[in-house]
Design a protein around this motif. Structure first.
Motif, PDB file in Angstrom:
ATOM      1  N   LYS A  12       0.835  -1.197   0.000  1.00  0.00           N
ATOM      2  CA  LYS A  12       0.000   0.000   0.000  1.00  0.00           C
ATOM      3  C   LYS A  12       0.869   1.246   0.000  1.00  0.00           C
ATOM      4  O   LYS A  12       0.639   2.179  -0.775  1.00  0.00           O
ATOM      5  N   ARG A  13       1.866   1.272   0.841  1.00  0.00           N
ATOM      6  CA  ARG A  13       2.768   2.434   0.901  1.00  0.00           C
ATOM      7  C   ARG A  13       3.509   2.618  -0.421  1.00  0.00           C
ATOM      8  O   ARG A  13       3.691   3.745  -0.900  1.00  0.00           O
ATOM      9  N   GLU A  14       3.963   1.508  -1.008  1.00  0.00           N
ATOM     10  CA  GLU A  14       4.654   1.579  -2.295  1.00  0.00           C
ATOM     11  C   GLU A  14       3.734   2.165  -3.369  1.00  0.00           C
ATOM     12  O   GLU A  14       4.138   3.037  -4.147  1.00  0.00           O
ATOM     13  N   TYR A  15       2.487   1.698  -3.400  1.00  0.00           N
ATOM     14  CA  TYR A  15       1.533   2.225  -4.379  1.00  0.00           C
ATOM     15  C   TYR A  15       1.225   3.699  -4.105  1.00  0.00           C
ATOM     16  O   TYR A  15       1.205   4.517  -5.029  1.00  0.00           O
ATOM     17  N   ASP A  16       0.977   4.053  -2.853  1.00  0.00           N
ATOM     18  CA  ASP A  16       0.674   5.441  -2.507  1.00  0.00           C
ATOM     19  C   ASP A  16       1.802   6.376  -2.951  1.00  0.00           C
ATOM     20  O   ASP A  16       1.542   7.437  -3.534  1.00  0.00           O
ATOM     21  N   GLN A  17       3.045   5.978  -2.702  1.00  0.00           N
ATOM     22  CA  GLN A  17       4.187   6.800  -3.099  1.00  0.00           C
ATOM     23  C   GLN A  17       4.271   6.935  -4.620  1.00  0.00           C
ATOM     24  O   GLN A  17       4.502   8.026  -5.150  1.00  0.00           O
ATOM     25  N   CYS A  18       4.075   5.826  -5.313  1.00  0.00           N
ATOM     26  CA  CYS A  18       4.117   5.831  -6.773  1.00  0.00           C
ATOM     27  C   CYS A  18       3.023   6.740  -7.330  1.00  0.00           C
ATOM     28  O   CYS A  18       3.273   7.601  -8.180  1.00  0.00           O
ATOM     29  N   PHE A  19       1.806   6.565  -6.835  1.00  0.00           N
ATOM     30  CA  PHE A  19       0.681   7.370  -7.332  1.00  0.00           C
ATOM     31  C   PHE A  19       0.898   8.849  -7.051  1.00  0.00           C
ATOM     32  O   PHE A  19       0.699   9.690  -7.931  1.00  0.00           O
ATOM     33  N   ASN A  20       1.282   9.189  -5.831  1.00  0.00           N
ATOM     34  CA  ASN A  20       1.470  10.593  -5.474  1.00  0.00           C
ATOM     35  C   ASN A  20       2.557  11.247  -6.320  1.00  0.00           C
ATOM     36  O   ASN A  20       2.416  12.401  -6.748  1.00  0.00           O
ATOM     37  N   ARG A  21       3.637  10.505  -6.570  1.00  0.00           N
ATOM     38  CA  ARG A  21       4.724  11.023  -7.415  1.00  0.00           C
ATOM     39  C   ARG A  21       4.213  11.244  -8.843  1.00  0.00           C
ATOM     40  O   ARG A  21       4.412  12.309  -9.437  1.00  0.00           O
ATOM     41  N   TRP A  22       3.518  10.246  -9.412  1.00  0.00           N
ATOM     42  CA  TRP A  22       2.978  10.369 -10.771  1.00  0.00           C
ATOM     43  C   TRP A  22       1.982  11.517 -10.857  1.00  0.00           C
ATOM     44  O   TRP A  22       2.031  12.330 -11.783  1.00  0.00           O
ATOM     45  N   PHE A  23       1.103  11.620  -9.881  1.00  0.00           N
ATOM     46  CA  PHE A  23       0.068  12.652  -9.886  1.00  0.00           C
ATOM     47  C   PHE A  23       0.696  14.054  -9.865  1.00  0.00           C
ATOM     48  O   PHE A  23       0.323  14.916 -10.652  1.00  0.00           O
ATOM     49  N   ALA A  24       1.655  14.268  -8.980  1.00  0.00           N
ATOM     50  CA  ALA A  24       2.283  15.581  -8.832  1.00  0.00           C
ATOM     51  C   ALA A  24       3.232  15.915  -9.988  1.00  0.00           C
ATOM     52  O   ALA A  24       3.248  17.050 -10.479  1.00  0.00           O
ATOM     53  N   GLU A  25       4.010  14.937 -10.418  1.00  0.00           N
ATOM     54  CA  GLU A  25       5.053  15.215 -11.406  1.00  0.00           C
ATOM     55  C   GLU A  25       4.593  15.091 -12.852  1.00  0.00           C
ATOM     56  O   GLU A  25       5.218  15.656 -13.752  1.00  0.00           O
ATOM     57  N   LYS A  26       3.527  14.372 -13.085  1.00  0.00           N
ATOM     58  CA  LYS A  26       3.064  14.154 -14.464  1.00  0.00           C
ATOM     59  C   LYS A  26       1.652  14.701 -14.672  1.00  0.00           C
ATOM     60  O   LYS A  26       1.437  15.627 -15.438  1.00  0.00           O
ATOM     61  N   PHE A  27       0.687  14.096 -13.988  1.00  0.00           N
ATOM     62  CA  PHE A  27      -0.723  14.392 -14.236  1.00  0.00           C
ATOM     63  C   PHE A  27      -1.041  15.882 -14.070  1.00  0.00           C
ATOM     64  O   PHE A  27      -1.673  16.485 -14.933  1.00  0.00           O
ATOM     65  N   LEU A  28      -0.629  16.473 -12.967  1.00  0.00           N
ATOM     66  CA  LEU A  28      -0.940  17.882 -12.724  1.00  0.00           C
ATOM     67  C   LEU A  28      -0.227  18.825 -13.688  1.00  0.00           C
ATOM     68  O   LEU A  28      -0.619  19.982 -13.827  1.00  0.00           O
ATOM     69  N   LYS A  29       0.780  18.319 -14.382  1.00  0.00           N
ATOM     70  CA  LYS A  29       1.503  19.131 -15.370  1.00  0.00           C
ATOM     71  C   LYS A  29       1.021  18.856 -16.784  1.00  0.00           C
ATOM     72  O   LYS A  29       1.641  19.270 -17.754  1.00  0.00           O
ATOM     73  N   GLY A  30      -0.094  18.120 -16.899  1.00  0.00           N
ATOM     74  CA  GLY A  30      -0.705  17.889 -18.197  1.00  0.00           C
ATOM     75  C   GLY A  30      -0.319  16.604 -18.891  1.00  0.00           C
ATOM     76  O   GLY A  30      -0.833  16.298 -19.958  1.00  0.00           O
TER      77      GLY A  30
END
Length: 74
Positions: A12-30
Motif C-alpha cells: 500500500k505504501r509503495e503504491y501510494d508513493q508511486c501514485f502521489n509522485r505520478w500525480f504531482a510530477e506528471k498528471f498535474l503538469k498535463g
C-alpha cells in the motif's frame, strides 16, 4: 494508514508513493500518458483480496474500483 491485511501495508505504501509522485510530477503538469503504478496497484489489490478472504470479511454487493474499470454513471 495501514492496509486491511498486515502483509499488504508495505505494498500500500509503495503504491501510494508511486501514485502521489505520478500525480504531482506528471498528471498535474498535463502529462496524462500512462500510469506507471498499475502493476503495483494490481499486486496490492491481490494482497487485499486475499486478506479479505482470509479474514472472512463480507463484501457481497461491493464494487471495487481499479485500473480499467468503468466509472459509475452519475
Amino acid at each position: 494508514m495501514n492496509s486491511v491485511g498486515e502483509a499488504c501495508t508495505d505494498l500500500k505504501r509503495e503504491y501510494d508513493q508511486c501514485f502521489n509522485r505520478w500525480f504531482a510530477e506528471k498528471f498535474l503538469k498535463g502529462d496524462r500518458s500512462g500510469d506507471p503504478c498499475t502493476e503495483t496497484f494490481r499486486r496490492y489489490q491481490r494482497c487485499v483480496q486475499k486478506a479479505i478472504k482470509e479474514k472472512d470479511i463480507p463484501v457481497d454487493g461491493v464494487d471495487f474500483m481499479g485500473p480499467n474499470k468503468d466509472k459509475p454513471e452519475s
